[in-house]
Every structure is written in structure tokens, then in C-alpha cells.
Write a protein that holds these residues in place. Structure first.
Motif, short mmCIF file in Angstrom:
data_model
loop_
_atom_site.label_atom_id
_atom_site.label_comp_id
_atom_site.label_asym_id
_atom_site.label_seq_id
_atom_site.Cartn_x
_atom_site.Cartn_y
_atom_site.Cartn_z
N LEU A 148 0.86 -1.17 0.00
CA LEU A 148 0.00 0.00 0.00
C LEU A 148 0.90 1.23 0.00
N VAL A 149 0.71 2.08 -0.99
CA VAL A 149 1.64 3.19 -1.23
C VAL A 149 0.92 4.53 -1.07
N PRO A 150 1.39 5.39 -0.19
CA PRO A 150 0.80 6.73 -0.10
C PRO A 150 0.90 7.46 -1.44
N ALA A 151 -0.23 8.01 -1.89
CA ALA A 151 -0.24 8.73 -3.16
C ALA A 151 0.21 10.17 -3.00
N ALA A 161 8.06 8.02 -3.64
CA ALA A 161 7.06 6.94 -3.69
C ALA A 161 7.43 5.93 -4.76
N ALA A 162 7.91 6.40 -5.91
CA ALA A 162 8.33 5.49 -6.98
C ALA A 162 9.50 4.63 -6.53
N ASP A 163 10.47 5.25 -5.88
CA ASP A 163 11.63 4.48 -5.39
C ASP A 163 11.23 3.49 -4.30
N ILE A 165 8.37 1.86 -4.15
CA ILE A 165 7.81 0.69 -4.84
C ILE A 165 8.93 -0.16 -5.43
N ARG A 166 9.88 0.48 -6.08
CA ARG A 166 10.98 -0.27 -6.68
C ARG A 166 11.76 -1.06 -5.63
N GLU A 167 12.02 -0.44 -4.48
CA GLU A 167 12.84 -1.12 -3.46
C GLU A 167 12.10 -2.28 -2.82
N VAL A 168 10.84 -2.09 -2.51
CA VAL A 168 10.06 -3.18 -1.90
C VAL A 168 9.81 -4.30 -2.93
N ASP A 169 9.61 -3.92 -4.17
CA ASP A 169 9.43 -4.86 -5.28
C ASP A 169 8.24 -5.79 -5.07
N PRO A 170 7.04 -5.22 -4.87
CA PRO A 170 5.85 -6.07 -4.70
C PRO A 170 5.33 -6.56 -6.04
N ALA A 171 4.40 -7.50 -5.98
CA ALA A 171 3.70 -7.91 -7.19
C ALA A 171 2.68 -6.87 -7.61
N ARG A 172 2.11 -6.16 -6.62
CA ARG A 172 1.15 -5.10 -6.91
C ARG A 172 1.34 -3.96 -5.91
N ALA A 173 1.19 -2.74 -6.39
CA ALA A 173 1.21 -1.56 -5.53
C ALA A 173 -0.15 -0.89 -5.63
N LEU A 174 -0.81 -0.71 -4.48
CA LEU A 174 -2.13 -0.10 -4.44
C LEU A 174 -2.01 1.25 -3.76
N LEU A 175 -2.46 2.31 -4.41
CA LEU A 175 -2.31 3.66 -3.89
C LEU A 175 -3.39 3.99 -2.88
N ILE A 176 -2.95 4.54 -1.75
CA ILE A 176 -3.85 5.00 -0.68
C ILE A 176 -3.40 6.41 -0.27
N HIS A 177 -3.91 6.90 0.85
CA HIS A 177 -3.54 8.22 1.38
C HIS A 177 -3.77 9.30 0.32
N ASP A 178 -5.02 9.37 -0.14
CA ASP A 178 -5.36 10.22 -1.28
C ASP A 178 -6.58 11.09 -1.03
N GLY A 179 -7.00 11.21 0.23
CA GLY A 179 -8.27 11.85 0.54
C GLY A 179 -8.32 13.35 0.42
N GLU A 190 -1.08 8.48 -10.39
CA GLU A 190 -1.21 7.06 -10.74
C GLU A 190 -0.48 6.76 -12.05
N ARG A 191 -0.63 7.65 -13.02
CA ARG A 191 0.02 7.42 -14.31
C ARG A 191 1.54 7.47 -14.18
N LEU A 192 2.07 8.48 -13.47
CA LEU A 192 3.51 8.62 -13.34
C LEU A 192 4.12 7.49 -12.53
N LEU A 193 3.46 7.09 -11.44
CA LEU A 193 3.99 5.99 -10.65
C LEU A 193 3.96 4.69 -11.45
N GLY A 194 2.94 4.53 -12.28
CA GLY A 194 2.91 3.35 -13.14
C GLY A 194 4.06 3.35 -14.13
N GLN A 195 4.37 4.52 -14.69
CA GLN A 195 5.47 4.62 -15.64
C GLN A 195 6.82 4.40 -14.96
#
Length: 218
Positions: A148-151, A161-163, A165-179, A190-195
Motif C-alpha cells: 500500500l503506497v501513499p499517493a 514513492a516510486a523508489d 515501490i521499486r525497493e520493496v518490489d511487490p507484485a502489486r502496488a495499491l495507492l492510498i492516502h489520497d483523501g 497514478e500514471r507517473l507511478l505506473g510509468q
């Protein structure tokens, strides 16, 4: 295990051993703790816990148990015996022996500014499957399929946030902390983190509030 996003940083994990709710703060679904057996709280900020709401949930369910860091636990002497203080490296099980394992990682909230006190923050890795870091970018010391990744937040840069995700290296990253962000900014994030951090074997996406996703068995 079923993951359900309940607004901002709050999520529900439904398992055969009980229902876990993490960080039911002021920006979450007002009924986030309905049906919860366990509440996990990463830190004391209002968008992660509302003391009066937690007390009301505990009064409504005498069996409700809470795990959090020592600073938060100390604020609830009225819940003695039901609120448990944990720190980095601790482990416990939800639902008794053979239930859902939880491993605690992290100690401090990310720095917002040098003039703002850095408070305690713990993250929770549940069933070896999903890691909620709270307001920090703590890297668990074990394989983490779902991260779960703070957006966004006043303490977070998108590149960090991108780094993360890369360091943890999960199968999926789900964005939270976006309220507190609008849809345009969140779509860009979402687009940039995906890229930057998505791969052929790793998805990066932002679940909608109320959306459920089936994860590994808990």
C-alpha cells in the motif's frame, strides 16, 4: 483475503480468522469499523485515527482489539487490556494461534518539516501478504506481495514513492492516502507511478473508495 479501500488511508482486510481495519481516520468511511474484530493504527494524526470514533466502536463491540504504537496506546487508558502497544520487530497473531500473522515494521513518521515534531509511526505486514506503512516509506525485511503506497501528503515526493515501490518490489502496488487530492492530480500521480515503478510483472494502480480486491489467502 479480501482487501477493501474505505477512503484515504483506511482499508479493511477480510480473512477467515477475522476482519481487520487499518487507520480509520477522519477522512475514511464513517462506518469503517463496523464489523471489525481488530483495528490497527499506524500513528496519531487525525486522518488515521479519531479517538472518539474508536472509543464508540470499542463500546459497541466489547471484543474489539486494537494494536498501535506506544504513543497512541497511551492516549487510551480507558481501553486497557484491549489496546496493545507494538514496536518495530514485534509480531502477533489475529484470531489466536494459527490465525493471521502480523509483523510490525517502522518507528517514525516521515519528516514533514524541520519545525514539525516527528512522531511515532508503525507499519503492519499482514499474513505476509499486504503491507500498510502508515505515513512512512519503511521497507519490510521480507517479501511483500501487496504494497500500500501513499499517493501524496505534505511529507511525500512522488519520486520517493516510486523508489519505495521499486525497493520493496511487490507484485502489486495499491495507492492510498489520497483523501485530500482532486481527481486530476491523482490520475497524474497514478500514471507517473505506473510509468516509473510499474513493470510487466508489477501493477501500480489506485483502487476506488469501496472497491474490493481478492488477495492471497489470509
Amino acid at each position: 483475503m479480501r482487501f477493501t479501500k474505505l477512503g484515504h488511508a483506511c482499508v479493511r482486510l477480510t480473512t477467515p480468522h477475522g476482519t481487520v481495519v487499518i487507520d480509520p481516520g477522519a477522512l475514511s468511511d464513517p462506518d469503517a469499523m463496523a464489523g471489525a474484530d481488530v483495528v490497527l493504527i499506524t500513528h496519531e494524526h487525525f486522518d488515521h485515527v479519531v479517538p472518539e470514533t474508536l472509543r464508540a466502536a470499542a463500546a459497541a463491540n466489547p471484543d474489539l482489539e486494537v494494536w498501535t504504537n506506544p504513543a497512541v496506546a497511551a492516549q487510551f487508558p480507558d481501553l486497557a487490556g484491549r489496546i496493545h502497544a507494538v514496536t518495530h520487530g514485534d509480531t502477533f497473531e489475529i484470531g489466536g494461534a494459527g490465525g493471521v500473522s502480523v509483523h510490525v515494521y517502522g518507528e517514525r513518521h516521515a519528516v514533514i518539516h524541520r519545525d514539525i515534531e516527528v512522531i511515532d509511526n508503525v507499519g503492519f505486514l499482514i499474513a505476509g501478504e499486504v503491507f500498510h506503512p502508515g505515513d512512512a516509506l519503511t521497507v519490510p525485511e521480507e517479501t511483500t506481495p501487496t504494497l500500500l503506497v501513499p499517493a501524496g501528503g505534505p511529507w511525500l515526493a512522488l519520486g520517493d514513492a516510486a523508489d519505495f515501490i521499486r525497493e520493496v518490489d511487490p507484485a502489486r502496488a495499491l495507492l492510498i492516502h489520497d483523501g485530500v487530492f482532486n481527481d486530476t492530480g491523482l490520475a497524474m500521480t497514478e500514471r507517473l507511478l505506473g510509468q516509473l515503478a510499474g513493470t510487466d510483472s508489477r501493477s501500480v494502480r489506485r483502487p476506488a473508495d469501496g472497491e474490493s480486491i481478492e488477495l492471497a489467502a489470509g
